[in-house]
Enzyme design. Structure first.
Site, PDB file in Angstrom:
ATOM      1  N   HIS A 113      -6.648  -1.424  -8.255  1.00 23.17           N
ATOM      2  CA  HIS A 113      -7.040  -2.286  -7.124  1.00 23.17           C
ATOM      3  C   HIS A 113      -8.554  -2.439  -7.097  1.00 23.17           C
ATOM      4  O   HIS A 113      -9.077  -3.542  -6.977  1.00 23.17           O
ATOM      5  CB  HIS A 113      -6.553  -1.678  -5.802  1.00 23.17           C
ATOM      6  N   HIS A 119      -5.598  -5.892   0.574  1.00 22.65           N
ATOM      7  CA  HIS A 119      -5.661  -4.603  -0.135  1.00 22.65           C
ATOM      8  C   HIS A 119      -4.270  -4.200  -0.672  1.00 22.65           C
ATOM      9  O   HIS A 119      -4.108  -3.940  -1.870  1.00 22.65           O
ATOM     10  CB  HIS A 119      -6.201  -3.550   0.847  1.00 22.65           C
ATOM     11  N   HIS A 131      -4.546   2.672  -7.075  1.00 22.03           N
ATOM     12  CA  HIS A 131      -5.716   2.328  -6.265  1.00 22.03           C
ATOM     13  C   HIS A 131      -6.957   2.059  -7.119  1.00 22.03           C
ATOM     14  O   HIS A 131      -7.791   1.235  -6.750  1.00 22.03           O
ATOM     15  CB  HIS A 131      -5.998   3.404  -5.205  1.00 22.03           C
ATOM     16  N   ASP A 150       0.854  -1.195   0.000  1.00 18.73           N
ATOM     17  CA  ASP A 150       0.000   0.000   0.000  1.00 18.73           C
ATOM     18  C   ASP A 150       0.892   1.248   0.000  1.00 18.73           C
ATOM     19  O   ASP A 150       0.634   2.221  -0.713  1.00 18.73           O
ATOM     20  CB  ASP A 150      -0.876  -0.035   1.271  1.00 18.73           C
TER      21      ASP A 150
HETATM   22 ZN   LIG Z   1      -4.600   1.850   0.100  1.00 17.72          ZN
END
Ligand SMILES: [Zn+2]
Length: 373
Positions: free
Chosen positions: A259, A273, A256, A173
């Protein structure tokens, strides 16, 4: 556009930092009762300490056992309990969902909120954003609180006991933070707060990336050995504070969004995540045609700590064109941060970059294996 930067009121990190929680609450002006929202493992680890240390400061605690999902229903339950007990602060102790629910409940009642993450798996603890799901676990919306947490306490002794996979996912992340903030800056797009990024936010994002490359591998080895080392400490800070400030005040971009597109594939649901974001960062780097040295540094880092660099690594070994196109469409949905890239993107370009990232990752893996590293 105005420059906007925001951060938690106070951030405290270190071994056994939990012991300082009641004293810090007093400093904030909290008296009376506190509601601690937590799950089974942290409760087991910390309940005795909470009772002792809160009592010493003349504070009462009530404990709310988190139901497992960061939903509006759970938020309503917590808010009701907080009102009935007339508490003056809500404290979340646990993973991202616990913290998000505690934050949303406190915002509803306009109470101070304290976040105590028990894992360094994401950049959520310092931010204003709560991700809300239905009680069945389907994404519902992002809730923006009026303020960042009043206090964030990161107890590295507790983080060290959390599964290592979380620490690695947190690095994934954090890996995207610099690239996304940099894309927003170059494109002149807004950060999460609706303003331009400050020099300070950009420097934090850069420092986050540099810290990962410098300390990531050592921190992981130290964590495997159960050692609270300076490298481990710096990586916890990179995953939690630098990445948190970097994404919120620097902004998000393609990583993101990709994602979010990947979550449409049920095969990816078992991946964390940060693991999917790491692959998103690789796709973004490919799309931006970044320098070979950067690509190589990112691939080496991911390979060394075990972050995904191929489609196989995120459960999609035989992704069809149709599926890739679906991911690309979702990545480019109108509300997505992929539009913060400094150039317009088509679904075809995103699909192509997904396959190119995968090919790059596969080629790198075979050379990495044959080099015997
Ligand atoms: Zn994140």
């Amino acid at each position: 556009m105005l420059n906007i930067f925001s951060a938690p009121g106070r951030y405290i990190q270190g071994a056994d930092a939990t012991a300082y929680l009641p004293k810090e609450l007093k400093r904030l002006g909290v008296d009376g009762s506190a509601l601690i929202v937590t799950s089974a493992t942290p409760r087991q680890q910390l309940e005795t300490l909470w009772h002792q240390s809160f009592q010493q400061q003349g504070l009462n605690i009530e404990i709310f056992d988190f139901g497992g999902e960061a939903s509006f229903e759970e938020t309503a339950k917590i808010s009701r309990r907080a009102q009935e007990s007339q508490v003056s602060v809500i404290i979340g102790v646990g993973g991202g969902k616990v913290l998000d629910t505690a934050r949303a409940s406190a915002d509803k009642l306009n109470l101070p909120v304290v976040c105590c993450p028990t894992t360094a798996a994401s950049d959520a603890p310092c931010s204003t954003v709560s991700v809300i799901y239905t009680p069945q676990g389907v994404f519902e919306s992002c809730l923006f609180s009026r303020r960042n947490p009043d206090l964030v306490i990161v107890d590295t002794s507790i983080i060290l006991k959390a599964p290592l996979r979380g620490l690695v996912a947190g690095m994934g992340d954090a890996l995207a933070t610099f690239f996304e903030a940099d894309a927003c800056y170059r494109a002149g797009k807004m950060n999460i707060l609706g303003g331009s990024s400050t020099l300070c936010a950009r420097m934090i994002a850069q420092l986050c990336y540099a810290t990962l490359l410098k300390d990531g591998i050592t921190a992981l080895k130290d964590a495997q050995a159960g050692v609270l080392s300076p490298s481990f400490d710096r990586i916890v800070e990179a995953n939690t504070l630098m990445s948190g400030l970097g994404f919120e005040s620097g902004g998000l971009a393609l990583a993101h969004s990709l994602h979010n597109g990947l979550t449409a594939m049920t095969e990816t649901h078992v991946f964390m995540h940060g693991e999917k974001v790491a692959f998103g960062a690789l796709v973004q780097i490919i799309l931006e045609a970044r320098d070979e040295n950067i690509l190589s540094a990112v691939l080496t880092f991911c390979c060394s700590v075990g972050l995904p660099i191929t489609l196989s690594d995120i459960g999609l070994p035989s992704l069809t064109q149709e599926q890739a196109n679906k991911i690309a469409q979702l990545t480019l949905a109108p509300h997505e941060s992929a539009h913060n890239e400094p150039f317009a993107l088509t679904a075809g370009q995103v699909t192509d970059a997904i396959y190119r990232a995968d090919a790059c990752g596969q080629a790198f893996k075979s050379s990495y294996a044959s080099a015997g590293t």
